[in-house]
Motif scaffolding. Structure first.
Motif, PDB file in Angstrom:
ATOM      1  N   GLN B 292       0.801  -1.229   0.000  1.00 36.13           N
ATOM      2  CA  GLN B 292       0.000   0.000   0.000  1.00 36.13           C
ATOM      3  C   GLN B 292       0.838   1.285   0.000  1.00 36.13           C
ATOM      4  O   GLN B 292       0.540   2.207  -0.755  1.00 36.13           O
ATOM      5  CB  GLN B 292      -0.954   0.003   1.184  1.00 36.13           C
ATOM      6  CG  GLN B 292      -2.323  -0.550   0.812  1.00 36.13           C
ATOM      7  CD  GLN B 292      -3.286  -0.508   1.974  1.00 36.13           C
ATOM      8  OE1 GLN B 292      -2.895  -0.733   3.105  1.00 36.13           O
ATOM      9  NE2 GLN B 292      -4.537  -0.218   1.680  1.00 36.13           N
ATOM     10  N   SER B 296       0.617   4.210  -2.758  1.00 38.84           N
ATOM     11  CA  SER B 296       0.307   5.607  -2.454  1.00 38.84           C
ATOM     12  C   SER B 296       1.395   6.525  -2.980  1.00 38.84           C
ATOM     13  O   SER B 296       1.106   7.631  -3.444  1.00 38.84           O
ATOM     14  CB  SER B 296       0.075   5.800  -0.960  1.00 38.84           C
ATOM     15  OG  SER B 296       1.273   5.636  -0.266  1.00 38.84           O
ATOM     16  N   ALA B 299       0.760   6.888  -6.566  1.00 42.65           N
ATOM     17  CA  ALA B 299      -0.398   7.760  -6.770  1.00 42.65           C
ATOM     18  C   ALA B 299       0.005   9.218  -6.646  1.00 42.65           C
ATOM     19  O   ALA B 299      -0.317  10.041  -7.513  1.00 42.65           O
ATOM     20  CB  ALA B 299      -1.489   7.414  -5.756  1.00 42.65           C
ATOM     21  N   VAL B 300       0.743   9.515  -5.590  1.00 43.29           N
ATOM     22  CA  VAL B 300       1.128  10.912  -5.379  1.00 43.29           C
ATOM     23  C   VAL B 300       2.016  11.402  -6.514  1.00 43.29           C
ATOM     24  O   VAL B 300       1.806  12.497  -7.070  1.00 43.29           O
ATOM     25  CB  VAL B 300       1.853  11.062  -4.020  1.00 43.29           C
ATOM     26  CG1 VAL B 300       2.517  12.415  -3.913  1.00 43.29           C
ATOM     27  CG2 VAL B 300       0.867  10.853  -2.886  1.00 43.29           C
ATOM     28  N   ILE B 333      -5.362   5.569  -6.222  1.00 42.53           N
ATOM     29  CA  ILE B 333      -5.940   5.814  -4.894  1.00 42.53           C
ATOM     30  C   ILE B 333      -7.050   4.810  -4.625  1.00 42.53           C
ATOM     31  O   ILE B 333      -7.163   4.260  -3.524  1.00 42.53           O
ATOM     32  CB  ILE B 333      -6.462   7.259  -4.796  1.00 42.53           C
ATOM     33  CG1 ILE B 333      -5.279   8.209  -4.678  1.00 42.53           C
ATOM     34  CG2 ILE B 333      -7.389   7.429  -3.601  1.00 42.53           C
ATOM     35  CD1 ILE B 333      -5.644   9.656  -4.682  1.00 42.53           C
ATOM     36  N   TYR B 336      -5.498   1.629  -3.832  1.00 44.14           N
ATOM     37  CA  TYR B 336      -4.923   1.719  -2.480  1.00 44.14           C
ATOM     38  C   TYR B 336      -5.971   1.403  -1.422  1.00 44.14           C
ATOM     39  O   TYR B 336      -5.678   0.775  -0.410  1.00 44.14           O
ATOM     40  CB  TYR B 336      -4.375   3.139  -2.274  1.00 44.14           C
ATOM     41  CG  TYR B 336      -3.925   3.433  -0.865  1.00 44.14           C
ATOM     42  CD1 TYR B 336      -2.645   3.129  -0.455  1.00 44.14           C
ATOM     43  CD2 TYR B 336      -4.803   4.017   0.042  1.00 44.14           C
ATOM     44  CE1 TYR B 336      -2.237   3.398   0.837  1.00 44.14           C
ATOM     45  CE2 TYR B 336      -4.401   4.280   1.336  1.00 44.14           C
ATOM     46  CZ  TYR B 336      -3.119   3.966   1.729  1.00 44.14           C
ATOM     47  OH  TYR B 336      -2.714   4.232   3.012  1.00 44.14           O
ATOM     48  N   ALA B 443     -10.648   6.953  -0.374  1.00 47.31           N
ATOM     49  CA  ALA B 443      -9.461   7.281   0.423  1.00 47.31           C
ATOM     50  C   ALA B 443      -9.854   7.701   1.823  1.00 47.31           C
ATOM     51  O   ALA B 443      -9.231   7.293   2.808  1.00 47.31           O
ATOM     52  CB  ALA B 443      -8.667   8.390  -0.269  1.00 47.31           C
ATOM     53  N   ALA B 448      -7.232   7.698   4.736  1.00 54.07           N
ATOM     54  CA  ALA B 448      -6.054   8.253   4.063  1.00 54.07           C
ATOM     55  C   ALA B 448      -6.352   9.714   3.736  1.00 54.07           C
ATOM     56  O   ALA B 448      -6.479  10.102   2.576  1.00 54.07           O
ATOM     57  CB  ALA B 448      -5.738   7.466   2.805  1.00 54.07           C
ATOM     58  N   LEU B 451      -3.772  11.643   1.595  1.00 49.62           N
ATOM     59  CA  LEU B 451      -3.830  11.250   0.188  1.00 49.62           C
ATOM     60  C   LEU B 451      -5.031  11.915  -0.484  1.00 49.62           C
ATOM     61  O   LEU B 451      -4.940  12.433  -1.602  1.00 49.62           O
ATOM     62  CB  LEU B 451      -3.937   9.728   0.112  1.00 49.62           C
ATOM     63  CG  LEU B 451      -3.566   9.036  -1.195  1.00 49.62           C
ATOM     64  CD1 LEU B 451      -2.184   9.443  -1.637  1.00 49.62           C
ATOM     65  CD2 LEU B 451      -3.642   7.533  -1.023  1.00 49.62           C
TER      66      LEU B 451
END
Lengths: 542, 521
Positions: B292, B296, B299-300, B333, B336, B443, B448, B451
């Protein structure tokens, strides 16, 4: 009297959103030269529905009326309702749009132009009426698109820059609000699943309060969005650009209706859902409100452009509204609601008049205008009335809201109120000075030949003048409909205050204590004597 | 070899039962191209007008329709190699409908580019690739998954380079092929390590082998497993175009023929993303703590790269390429968020697919207002003259400046494009808003918050990408006259359908939301 159950109750509010939305499509569908007519028809119809709603509004209760609710999807519902806080904002939007459409010139590409205008009406109505947080957010955001096109497509000067700045500023500020709303929905989700309906959330919060940190973070994420919309001073810079470059109708709608989405949201979703967090942060917002009043007024004074001057005056007036909201008492919040409406009327009228000056003289520079009174006496008379209303002359509408706000603030946040009063004087300074420079004296150059108001223009502006005088003479018409709702709100804030009362006793300088204890509509003396004791502490704060 | 016994007894090998009915959407997609290539070589007159396009679109839609009839199915097929569940079916639907739309866009493109002689090849490769994608979505076994990915990718490599006269397309195809092959290798190595750690390639068996019951040596096997997961993650990240494995995306998207770009950005990406989610959730669910954080980070980085680097671009296809990287951020996301995110993943993938197909489709149609002669002698000449290249395939070189006044030249297309762009920016009452909302809700549901906040702020930056295009089309003053439109009706239908879906599902998202609910794997 049984007005709570009027005819077609479950359609009235949806109609307020759907009628303008349909006429937005109609504007594109009809032949080019008919677009204005279609928009006028749609907005007049919307205005009439809003009047119908006003006529059937039950002024004795402080609950949502005409409520309708349909499931949309995934816990989101099409829930509309109106109460004392939103009532007059809806009516204002319903009245201001047809006036603005009638009062402004028909531009090029009118099909798209009026389609955007009607989308704005639908979006603003939806935002004021939504009882579902996601629905509110959707309307709150969607109005950016038509306004973006109005400024960018039909604006003046650096219009693309202004449009982009407006769009991004407000979108960025409201981005975190979406996370806040979703977090709120998830955190308050019960056995029946997630819900974003404000009443569901409120009852869930009452039964099962959030942790202080969570509440504070969500409250702040809301307030950033609303503060940028109002706009509150450090995040106001989009407003002068947007107003100055926008076409007249855009400015009228922006100042008259859209800015109110911010202050309305503060009351509806900030105060109502997070009274404790709001109480805690009240000094911050009181300060920002007061800074807005003084800063807006000071900057307005030195403007060379008439429209920019009116734009900055909006910042000052909206500062009053913020001050009233965070006064946390009936006078303050009622005054804030009334001021929202009155600011819409008088600033809307000001923008229309400035637009007319620009259409006649092709300039808005104060230095290039002079002696217009001689050339256009009726124009000057109308201008005088509107300027006086904006200043807040007793007997005209502007006075009522400002007076209530200052009274409320004086009870609960005395030193802020003291500073804010200077804004009233500054308003007189910048508006009257601008009036003096442009309308008095002897007309020079083209100013001498400026045509006076035409019959059509007189008819268009007349309803606003009637409202300016009518609401000034008989403000109770609004107040008696607003107050029941505000009382309910104040009661819930009181409750929150009592919940956290124990530690407030030991920290008398906490702003929460003074705000809540004298919050209700009570006799002035009683309220005053209570707040007296805390007066010295305020001095330290401000 | 305990694990093998549950699958098939090596002593008495049995042919697994083939459930033709449940496989039919896949079979239609795989057999239709073979039929097409056979028929058209026997009956040359088949290659007439839009007939191959109608055939391809029809086959794809038939596949979608059959998919819809399987709606309540939920079972393993082919001895557990494939699985039919809501997740698979939604993926199949997206791919099949996507292929139909792409075929309709190709109808315009192939003729205008002078490739009508090769129209069969384009359509055949498209369908074969899509069949690979459908395998990826349904695969329940890593080897089958790998086969699916290869079928999907190899056909796409060829499609990218099928515009033979265009050096930029050749370059893109080569780049895509080299990097794609490397990533496939990495991916296969990951499969090998996972097999080494667990003794199985079946997702369900990998999952049940568990973190602490990995055969004889938990420490060695566990690290094998983790390295395997990491390698597979990298392979998938390449296929979906997630940063920092995204560098091929802008070049390939720009160079590829525009309808193929649309195909890569929609069906290929969705297939890879769904396969990614399936493997991560079903096989490596127990290791979510380990992967995970990586997802993430991907994703970022995708959100940042997609929005910020996109801002520096002038070329429209590159801008849309970066925007698709940004969308991948949202898809990641949803991945995730594990189970909470499955609905969001499917919703986002579906809405993203038709939005992006419509966007590239409009871009293609806007540039093709002048008919291009397909005389073979002229073709080389066209390539050399700089101006004529722009006429031939101007979408490749089209910049923001070229769009100035597009609202006057193509009032309809510009309006449709604006709707799709606002949808991609996440403006309410378009489907893009609900998609982003669902991803962020997922999220938030797994707490999260950072995120979620990051994603929404990146979306605001990405909104600038789209607004710049809108500004160019609507707000840049230009004295353009309405241009003579010269695009295929089929292409217009595809694009209009995309826009109608965008707005229709934006106002009433319930149908799509219903479609993806209960898809938890």
């Amino acid at each position: 009297m049984n007005p709570a159950q009027p005819i077609n109750a479950d359609l009235v509010l949806s109609a307020l959103v759907i009628v303008p939305a349909v006429s937005a499509l109609l504007c594109l569908a009809v032949p080019r030269h008919m677009a204005k007519f279609a928009a006028l028809l749609g907005s007049v119809l919307t205005g009439m529905i809003s009047m119908l709603m006003l006529a059937n509004f039950d002024s004795t209760v402080g609950v949502y009326q005409f409520v309708e609710s349909y499931d949309w999807f995934g816990g989101i519902s099409w829930s509309l309702g109106v109460d004392g806080i939103s009532l007059f904002l809806v009516v204002l939007a319903g009245l201001l749009f047809p006036i603005a459409i009638a009062a402004t010139e028909t531009p090029e590409n009118q099909g798209r132009f009026y389609s955007y205008v009607m989308m704005l009406l639908a979006g603003s109505m939806g935002a004021f009426l939504s009882l579902d947080l996601i629905l509110f957010f959707a309307f709150f955001e969607v109005v950016l698109v038509p306004m973006y096109f109005l400024i960018g497509g039909w604006g003046h000067g650096d219009r693309i820059y202004a449009a982009m700045k407006f769009f991004l500023y407000t979108m960025a500020a409201s981005a975190l609000m979406l996370v806040g709303i979703l977090a709120l929905g998830v955190l308050t989700a019960g056995d029946s699943g997630i819900s974003f309906h404000i009443e569901d959330i409120r009852s869930a919060l009452a039964a099962n309060p959030l942790s202080d940190t969570a509440a504070m973070l969500i409250f702040v994420s809301f307030m950033i969005a609303f503060a940028a919309k109002v706009p509150v001073v450090p995040v106001h810079t989009w407003l002068p650009d947007a107003h100055t470059e926008a076409p007249t109708i855009g400015s009228v709608i922006l100042a008259g209706v859209m800015l109110k989405l911010g202050t309305y949201g503060m009351i509806r979703f900030g105060l109502a859902l997070f009274p404790e967090a709001a109480l805690e942060l009240a000094p911050v917002f009181l300060t920002l409100g007061v800074v807005g009043i003084v800063y807006g007024a000071a900057v307005a004074t030195v403007q060379k452009d008439l429209k920019r001057l009116v734009a900055y005056s909006s910042i000052a007036h909206m500062g009053f509204i913020v001050l009233g909201i965070f006064a946390f008492n009936s006078q303050g919040i009622s005054g804030a609601v009334i001021q929202m409406v009155n600011h819409g009327i008088s600033t809307g009228a000001l923008f229309i008049l400035v637009g007319w000056i620009y259409a006649r003289r092709h300039t808005r520079q104060i230095a290039e205008l002079s002696g217009l009174q001689k050339a256009a006496p009726v124009f000057a008379g109308v201008m005088t009335l509107v300027v006086l209303s904006s200043i807040g002359l007793p007997g005209l509408n502007g006075f009522v809201g400002e007076f209530l706000i200052l009274m409320g603030a004086f009870n609960s946040a005395r030193w802020w109120a003291v500073v804010a009063v200077s804004g009233v004087i500054l308003a007189a300074l910048y508006l009257l000075w601008a009036y003096q420079r442009t309308f008095h004296g002897s007309p020079e150059g083209n100013n001498a030949t400026m045509p006076d108001l035409s019959i059509k223009e007189r008819l268009a502006i007349a309803p606003l003048l009637v409202m300016i005088i009518g609401l000034g003479v008989y403000p109770n018409f609004m107040l008696e409909r607003i107050e029941p709702t505000v009382d309910v709100l104040i009661a819930s804030i009181e409750e929150a205050d009592l919940d956290s009362g124990q530690f407030i006793e030991t920290e008398p300088e906490a702003p929460a204590s003074r705000a809540g204890k004298d919050g209700l509509i009570e006799e002035l003396e009683k309220a005053e004597s209570k707040s007296e004791g805390y007066g010295d502490d305020h001095g330290g704060d401000s | 070899m305990i694990t093998f016994q549950t699958v098939a007894n090596p002593d008495a090998f049995e042919v697994p039962i083939v459930e033709w009915g449940a496989l039919s959407p896949l079979l239609i997609m795989a057999l239709a191209p073979i039929l097409l290539v056979t028929v058209s070589s026997v009956v040359p007159s088949f290659k007439k007008a839009s007939l191959p396009t109608v055939y391809t679109a029809g086959a794809a839609l038939l596949s979608a329709a059959v998919t819809a009839t399987l709606w309540s199915d939920n079972r393993l097929l082919m001895d557990g190699a494939l699985t039919i569940d809501r997740f698979t079916l939604v993926g199949w639907l997206i791919i099949a409908v996507g292929v139909a739309a792409i075929a309709m866009l190709l109808d315009n493109y192939i003729v205008k580019q002078g490739y009508f002689e090769q129209i069969i090849e384009w359509n055949v490769l498209l369908m074969i690739s899509a069949a690979g994608g459908m395998i990826v979505v349904a695969a329940q076994d890593l080897i089958v998954l790998f086969v699916g990915i290869e079928v999907l990718s190899i056909a796409t490599y060829v499609l990218v380079g099928l515009h033979l006269r265009k050096p930029i397309a050749q370059e893109a195809a080569f780049k895509y092929f080299i990097l794609g092959a490397v990533s496939s290798g990495v991916f296969a190595y990951g499969i090998a390590l996972v097999y080494g750690a667990t003794g199985s390639t079946y997702l369900s068996e990998i999952a049940t082998s568990g973190r602490n019951s990995l055969g004889l040596n938990p420490v060695v096997d566990s690290s094998l497993m983790l390295v395997g997961i990491a390698l597979m993650l990298g392979g998938f990240a390449f296929k979906v175009g997630a940063a920092p494995f995204h560098s091929w995306t802008p070049d390939v998207y720009q160079g590829a023929p525009t309808p193929i770009t649309a195909y890569m950005a929609s069906a290929v990406k969705v297939a890879a993303a769904l396969g990614f989610a399936r493997v991560m959730h079903d096989a490596f669910g127990e290791f979510s703590v380990d992967w995970q954080p990586l997802v993430s980070v991907l994703a970022v980085l995708s959100l940042v790269a997609g929005s910020f680097i996109g801002l520096a671009q002038k070329n429209l296809k590159r801008i849309l390429a970066y925007s698709s990287i940004n969308h991948v951020g949202f898809i990641l996301i949803a991945i995730y968020a594990l189970d909470e995110g499955v609905e969001a993943l499917l919703f986002y993938s579906a809405s993203y697919a038709f939005t992006v197909i419509g966007s590239f489709g409009i871009l293609m149609m806007m540039t093709q207002t002048e008919p291009v002669l397909a005389e073979s002698d002229d073709e080389k000449m066209v390539m050399i003259g700089a101006n004529k290249i722009r006429n031939l395939e101007s979408a490749d070189g089209m910049t923001l400046d070229d769009l100035a006044g597009a609202s006057k030249r193509h009032p309809l297309l510009a309006g449709l494009f604006a709707v799709l762009l606002f949808s991609q920016a996440g403006v309410p009452f378009t489907v893009g808003f609900w998609a982003k909302l669902q991803a962020i809700l997922a999220a938030v549901s797994v707490e999260a918050y950072l995120l979620a906040g990051f994603a929404i702020l990146a979306a605001v930056v990405a909104a600038v990408l789209y607004l710049r295009i809108v500004v160019a089309m609507y707000l840049k003053s230009d004295d353009s006259e309405p241009a003579r439109t010269n695009y295929s009706k089929l292409s217009l239908i595809a694009v209009v359908a995309c826009v109608l879906l965008t707005v229709g599902l934006g106002i009433y998202p319930e149908p799509l939301s219903d479609l993806v609910t209960n898809a938890g794997s």
